[in-house]
Design a protein around this motif. Structure first.
Motif, PDB file in Angstrom:
ATOM      1  N   ASN A 114       1.350  -8.096   8.322  1.00 27.58           N
ATOM      2  CA  ASN A 114       1.149  -6.573   8.253  1.00 27.58           C
ATOM      3  C   ASN A 114       2.158  -5.958   8.880  1.00 27.58           C
ATOM      4  O   ASN A 114       2.506  -6.178   9.986  1.00 27.58           O
ATOM      5  CB  ASN A 114      -0.533  -6.137   8.808  1.00 27.58           C
ATOM      6  CG  ASN A 114      -1.472  -6.944   8.270  1.00 27.58           C
ATOM      7  OD1 ASN A 114      -1.340  -7.397   7.063  1.00 27.58           O
ATOM      8  ND2 ASN A 114      -2.552  -7.490   9.195  1.00 27.58           N
ATOM      9  N   GLN A 115       2.959  -4.958   8.076  1.00 29.64           N
ATOM     10  CA  GLN A 115       4.120  -4.250   8.406  1.00 29.64           C
ATOM     11  C   GLN A 115       4.391  -3.349   7.731  1.00 29.64           C
ATOM     12  O   GLN A 115       3.855  -3.086   6.445  1.00 29.64           O
ATOM     13  CB  GLN A 115       5.266  -5.269   8.505  1.00 29.64           C
ATOM     14  CG  GLN A 115       5.774  -5.729   7.261  1.00 29.64           C
ATOM     15  CD  GLN A 115       7.176  -6.554   7.238  1.00 29.64           C
ATOM     16  OE1 GLN A 115       7.767  -6.371   8.207  1.00 29.64           O
ATOM     17  NE2 GLN A 115       7.477  -7.229   6.359  1.00 29.64           N
ATOM     18  N   VAL A 117      -1.885  -1.213  11.173  1.00 28.01           N
ATOM     19  CA  VAL A 117      -0.777  -2.120  10.416  1.00 28.01           C
ATOM     20  C   VAL A 117       0.506  -1.420  10.978  1.00 28.01           C
ATOM     21  O   VAL A 117       1.556  -2.353  11.374  1.00 28.01           O
ATOM     22  CB  VAL A 117      -0.892  -2.163   8.915  1.00 28.01           C
ATOM     23  CG1 VAL A 117       0.253  -2.669   8.578  1.00 28.01           C
ATOM     24  CG2 VAL A 117      -2.226  -2.829   8.413  1.00 28.01           C
ATOM     25  N   THR A 118       0.583  -0.189  10.778  1.00 27.84           N
ATOM     26  CA  THR A 118       1.746   0.404  11.390  1.00 27.84           C
ATOM     27  C   THR A 118       2.496   0.194  12.681  1.00 27.84           C
ATOM     28  O   THR A 118       3.510   0.064  12.963  1.00 27.84           O
ATOM     29  CB  THR A 118       1.652   1.864  11.090  1.00 27.84           C
ATOM     30  OG1 THR A 118       1.299   2.334   9.897  1.00 27.84           O
ATOM     31  CG2 THR A 118       2.988   2.632  11.232  1.00 27.84           C
ATOM     32  N   MET A 177       1.301  -8.243  12.900  1.00 24.67           N
ATOM     33  CA  MET A 177       0.987  -9.739  13.327  1.00 24.67           C
ATOM     34  C   MET A 177       1.374 -10.769  12.376  1.00 24.67           C
ATOM     35  O   MET A 177       1.971 -10.566  11.189  1.00 24.67           O
ATOM     36  CB  MET A 177      -0.594  -9.738  13.477  1.00 24.67           C
ATOM     37  CG  MET A 177      -1.217  -9.622  12.135  1.00 24.67           C
ATOM     38  SD  MET A 177      -3.067  -9.960  12.452  1.00 24.67           S
ATOM     39  CE  MET A 177      -3.771  -9.952  10.806  1.00 24.67           C
ATOM     40  N   MET A 178       1.596 -12.012  13.065  1.00 26.55           N
ATOM     41  CA  MET A 178       2.058 -13.174  12.325  1.00 26.55           C
ATOM     42  C   MET A 178       0.851 -13.865  11.213  1.00 26.55           C
ATOM     43  O   MET A 178      -0.217 -13.626  11.990  1.00 26.55           O
ATOM     44  CB  MET A 178       2.869 -14.149  13.081  1.00 26.55           C
ATOM     45  CG  MET A 178       4.011 -13.363  13.921  1.00 26.55           C
ATOM     46  SD  MET A 178       5.171 -13.042  13.062  1.00 26.55           S
ATOM     47  CE  MET A 178       5.772 -14.352  12.286  1.00 26.55           C
ATOM     48  N   ILE A 179       1.366 -14.551  10.308  1.00 27.35           N
ATOM     49  CA  ILE A 179       0.317 -15.424   9.594  1.00 27.35           C
ATOM     50  C   ILE A 179       0.757 -16.771   9.147  1.00 27.35           C
ATOM     51  O   ILE A 179       2.198 -16.685   8.969  1.00 27.35           O
ATOM     52  CB  ILE A 179      -0.408 -14.553   8.348  1.00 27.35           C
ATOM     53  CG1 ILE A 179      -1.434 -15.249   7.940  1.00 27.35           C
ATOM     54  CG2 ILE A 179       0.936 -14.322   7.346  1.00 27.35           C
ATOM     55  CD1 ILE A 179      -2.077 -14.651   6.475  1.00 27.35           C
ATOM     56  N   TYR A 187       0.884  -1.262   0.082  1.00 23.49           N
ATOM     57  CA  TYR A 187      -0.112   0.088  -0.052  1.00 23.49           C
ATOM     58  C   TYR A 187       0.925   1.163   0.179  1.00 23.49           C
ATOM     59  O   TYR A 187       2.011   1.309   0.187  1.00 23.49           O
ATOM     60  CB  TYR A 187      -0.886  -0.182   1.393  1.00 23.49           C
ATOM     61  CG  TYR A 187      -1.970  -1.000   1.211  1.00 23.49           C
ATOM     62  CD1 TYR A 187      -3.170  -0.956   0.782  1.00 23.49           C
ATOM     63  CD2 TYR A 187      -1.394  -2.414   1.973  1.00 23.49           C
ATOM     64  CE1 TYR A 187      -3.960  -1.907   0.964  1.00 23.49           C
ATOM     65  CE2 TYR A 187      -2.435  -3.572   1.687  1.00 23.49           C
ATOM     66  CZ  TYR A 187      -3.611  -3.310   1.316  1.00 23.49           C
ATOM     67  OH  TYR A 187      -4.534  -4.396   1.354  1.00 23.49           O
ATOM     68  N   PRO A 188       0.221   2.470  -0.210  1.00 20.43           N
ATOM     69  CA  PRO A 188       1.151   3.529  -0.141  1.00 20.43           C
ATOM     70  C   PRO A 188       1.693   3.680   1.061  1.00 20.43           C
ATOM     71  O   PRO A 188       1.450   3.154   2.182  1.00 20.43           O
ATOM     72  CB  PRO A 188      -0.119   4.609  -0.320  1.00 20.43           C
ATOM     73  CG  PRO A 188      -1.149   4.166  -0.926  1.00 20.43           C
ATOM     74  CD  PRO A 188      -1.288   2.755  -0.501  1.00 20.43           C
ATOM     75  N   ASN A 189       2.842   4.454   1.354  1.00 18.85           N
ATOM     76  CA  ASN A 189       3.830   4.663   2.497  1.00 18.85           C
ATOM     77  C   ASN A 189       4.333   3.353   2.797  1.00 18.85           C
ATOM     78  O   ASN A 189       4.731   3.097   3.949  1.00 18.85           O
ATOM     79  CB  ASN A 189       2.812   4.969   3.942  1.00 18.85           C
ATOM     80  CG  ASN A 189       2.133   6.443   3.413  1.00 18.85           C
ATOM     81  OD1 ASN A 189       2.808   7.334   2.712  1.00 18.85           O
ATOM     82  ND2 ASN A 189       1.098   6.613   3.874  1.00 18.85           N
ATOM     83  N   ASN A 190       4.488   2.495   1.949  1.00 18.72           N
ATOM     84  CA  ASN A 190       5.233   1.155   2.041  1.00 18.72           C
ATOM     85  C   ASN A 190       4.688   0.107   2.957  1.00 18.72           C
ATOM     86  O   ASN A 190       5.411  -0.395   3.671  1.00 18.72           O
ATOM     87  CB  ASN A 190       6.656   1.503   2.416  1.00 18.72           C
ATOM     88  CG  ASN A 190       7.329   2.123   1.259  1.00 18.72           C
ATOM     89  OD1 ASN A 190       7.234   1.769  -0.021  1.00 18.72           O
ATOM     90  ND2 ASN A 190       8.555   3.089   1.658  1.00 18.72           N
ATOM     91  N   ILE A 191       3.351   0.178   3.293  1.00 19.01           N
ATOM     92  CA  ILE A 191       2.521  -1.003   4.114  1.00 19.01           C
ATOM     93  C   ILE A 191       2.424  -2.014   3.477  1.00 19.01           C
ATOM     94  O   ILE A 191       1.989  -2.014   2.309  1.00 19.01           O
ATOM     95  CB  ILE A 191       1.458  -0.145   4.622  1.00 19.01           C
ATOM     96  CG1 ILE A 191       1.614   1.117   5.682  1.00 19.01           C
ATOM     97  CG2 ILE A 191       0.713  -1.091   5.326  1.00 19.01           C
ATOM     98  CD1 ILE A 191       0.513   1.841   5.861  1.00 19.01           C
TER      99      ILE A 191
END
Length: 306
Positions: A298-299, A259-260, A264-266, A166-170
């Motif tokens: 998510n990171q 997210v920021t 979390m782990m998946i 996503y935008p902002n490197n998410i």
């Protein structure tokens, strides 16, 4: 008077067929999953029309067969042949021109809807020949014009994982989209052909390695959907799915904030399947790409430029 009644019966029958066929075509909207994008509405409209046309032809032919059986049956023990039919130029023109125009109209509508789906990136190489240089050719790459969109999300697919930037490197393993907002999905495949398929979106697009394919979607229905790989890409392609969330702009921005701060782990299902002992008596020699654990789902990736 008899001829007039016959023509009146034909007109009434056609009118009834049109009404019934239209009702069946309207019911076709309920045969498909819920429409989750504006593009899905266009696809379903064409599908409904095709169902109506097919119903009109089917019911018309069956009705003529039943009518002939009821009113033109030969007496019992009568094995004589019927009167041979003769050619009618007007009838020949009618059943030649009408299907031709219908098929051309359907083809035009299908092409028009495909153009409106905003699929870009399938660049072609066009070979141009000059009259004086018949043996010489040069290639020109056809450039696509980017369509307007409110946001761009990068989609990465590989054996055996979907990921989204996503935008902002998410980065995330979930696809989140804001409702009523045009979003461009910039899709990339790492090694083999994969397929982006969300049934509620009515979109199924091949993702070809080495090409950037843009797909613009406009979600209109809030909910949770499932993204599948529509192409057979190997052993674990059936496990390659991802959750798709269409949500309000407020919830979408809230998710980006979470997210920021809360990665979390998946668990990758392909890893779980690969680690299981084989359940067959004979071990196959098929080549299989060993799946790797996705890690953090998510990171926010820190860019070197920041």
């Amino acid at each position: 008077m008899v001829i007039f009644l016959e023509y009146l019966l034909i007109v009434v029958s056609i009118a009834v067929l049109l009404v019934v066929s239209n009702l069946i075509g309207q019911q076709a909207y309920y045969w498909m999953p819920a429409e989750a994008t504006a593009e899905a509405q266009k696809v379903d409209s064409l599908f409904s029309f095709l169902v109506s046309v097919g119903s009109f032809i089917f019911l018309g032919l069956v009705g003529m067969m039943i009518y002939s059986i009821l009113f033109f049956r030969t007496p019992k023990e009568d094995y004589t042949e019927g009167h041979p039919s003769r050619g009618d130029v007007r009838l020949e023109i009618l059943w030649t021109v009408t299907p031709t125009l219908l098929v051309m109209w359907i083809a035009f509508q299908g092409f028009n809807i495909y153009q409106q789906l905003d699929i870009l990136g399938l660049r072609q190489i066009v070979h141009l020949h000059t009259p004086l240089e018949s043996e010489t050719a040069y290639a020109a790459e056809v450039k696509d014009t980017p369509k307007l969109a409110d946001e761009t999300i990068d989609v990465f697919v590989k054996q055996w994982d979907w990921s989204f930037r996503y935008p902002n490197n998410i980065n995330s393993n979930e696809l989140h989209l804001a409702v009523n907002r045009r979003t461009r999905l910039n899709m990339h495949a790492q090694e083999v052909i994969h397929g982006f398929y969300v049934p509620e979106f009515r979109l199924k697009q091949d993702i070809i390695p080495g090409r950037e394919i843009d797909l613009v979607v406009t979600p209109i229905r809030v909910g949770k959907y499932k993204l599948k790989d529509s192409q057979f890409s190997g052993t674990y392609f059936a496990l390659m799915d991802a959750d798709v969330y269409v949500e309000s702009m407020e919830k979408y921005n809230q998710w980006l904030t979470q997210v920021t701060s809360e990665p979390m782990m998946i668990k990758n299902q392909a890893v779980a399947e690969y680690s299981q002992p084989p359940k067959t008596l004979f071990k196959t020699s098929w080549y299989t790409v060993a799946p790797t654990q996705s890690g953090i789902a998510n990171q926010r990736k820190v860019s070197n430029d920041t």
